[in-house]
Design a protein around this motif. Sequence first.
Motif, PDB file in Angstrom:
ATOM      1  N   ASP A 204       0.843  -1.207   0.000  1.00 15.25           N
ATOM      2  CA  ASP A 204       0.000   0.000   0.000  1.00 15.25           C
ATOM      3  C   ASP A 204       0.879   1.258   0.000  1.00 15.25           C
ATOM      4  N   SER A 205       2.207   1.072   0.054  1.00 21.36           N
ATOM      5  CA  SER A 205       3.136   2.180  -0.194  1.00 21.36           C
ATOM      6  C   SER A 205       2.870   2.792  -1.564  1.00 21.36           C
TER       7      SER A 205
ATOM      8  N   ASP B 299      -0.966  -6.103   0.190  1.00 19.07           N
ATOM      9  CA  ASP B 299      -1.405  -5.451   1.431  1.00 19.07           C
ATOM     10  C   ASP B 299      -2.910  -5.249   1.446  1.00 19.07           C
TER      11      ASP B 299
ATOM     12  N   LYS C 220      -1.270  -9.332   3.415  1.00 23.19           N
ATOM     13  CA  LYS C 220      -0.566  -8.805   4.589  1.00 23.19           C
ATOM     14  C   LYS C 220      -1.467  -7.815   5.323  1.00 23.19           C
TER      15      LYS C 220
ATOM     16  N   GLU D 103      -1.597  -5.212   8.965  1.00 22.76           N
ATOM     17  CA  GLU D 103      -0.798  -4.548   9.992  1.00 22.76           C
ATOM     18  C   GLU D 103      -1.503  -4.653  11.343  1.00 22.76           C
TER      19      GLU D 103
HETATM   20 MG   LIG Z   1       2.334  -1.635   3.399  1.00 24.62          MG
END
Ligand SMILES: [Mg+2]
Length: 264
Positions: free
Chosen positions: A45-46, A84, A112, A114
């Motif tokens: 998601d960067s 993500d 992924k 967080e």
């Molecule tokens: Mg990320």
Amino acid sequence: MKAVTLQTLKDLKARNERFSSLTCYDASFAAAMARAEVEVILIGDSLGMVLQGHDSTLPVTVDDMAYHTAAVARTNKTALIMADLPFMTYATLPDALANAATLMRAGAHMVKLEGGAWLAETVAQLARGGIPTCVHLGLTPQSVNVFGGYRVQGRGDAGERLLADARAVVEAGAAVLLLECVPTDLARRLHAECPVPVIGIGAGPDCDGQVLVMHDMLGLHNGKPARFVKNYLGSGDGSIEAAFRQYVAEVKDGRYPAPEHAFA
Ligand SMILES: [Mg+2]
Ligand SMILES: Nc1nc(=O)c2c([nH]1)NC[C@@H]1CN(c3ccc(C(=O)N[C@@H](CCC(=O)O)C(=O)O)cc3)CN21
Ligand SMILES: CC(C)C(=O)C(=O)O
């Protein structure tokens, strides 16, 4: 390279061999990463920052992630593809299941998320449904507004809490852990006890794999690069593919990350 699966990562871990990972968001770079034998591709998601120009990852949507995941998956048939789940798309169990399914249909092999111990039920339900997870611990950029900036995490007592979070999500069935911006000693302690592969970024050398944002390792960043960034452009014949190859080689033989890329 033979197609990389979760089993490949487990086998590499069992032999104490290192593997490389880079973020990737499109078909052309994904093809170059296949040729360079990058083992794990992260559709991060960067992309909200490096592709879209936002100053955090928070504006990214599941549709954005699915679009880029599909582009990568069309041309890279060998890497393990991880995507993500963006900000607030896994806050409830039904949302997590539906959004993870969207990313898997787009071509991801795992997702992924967080967080910490609070993700245990989500991780368990995803695994039951056939979706392996990587849990991202330490500097979790979706919580930048809670942290008050992109800062090293897990110093002092927070390190013990991070270890407890890691144990809880592994117990729940997390397939991989990703540790971002934590002291080298904490990563070493976690790696020493962790039965699943651990990928680091700014977590020192004692991880099973390393990951970098592709733009960073090609020398493209706005302002001062983070401490863990190393520029590989200009390696070999100067091509982008040679930069990827050099990074893969340095992760495998332990030249990357050096102490100057880590937090003591
Ligand atoms: Mg990320
Ligand atoms: N281009 C890019 N690279 C990344 O690694 C990245 C993104 N974007 N976007 C999402 C998150 C944000 N990340 C970041 C951003 C900044 C630092 C940073 O400047 N860290 C300081 C730590 C200072 C300290 O606490 O001591 C550093 O000096 O590395 C770290 C990770 C990692 N991710
Ligand atoms: C920095 C990596 C680990 C990430 O989550 C991303 O690129 O979004």
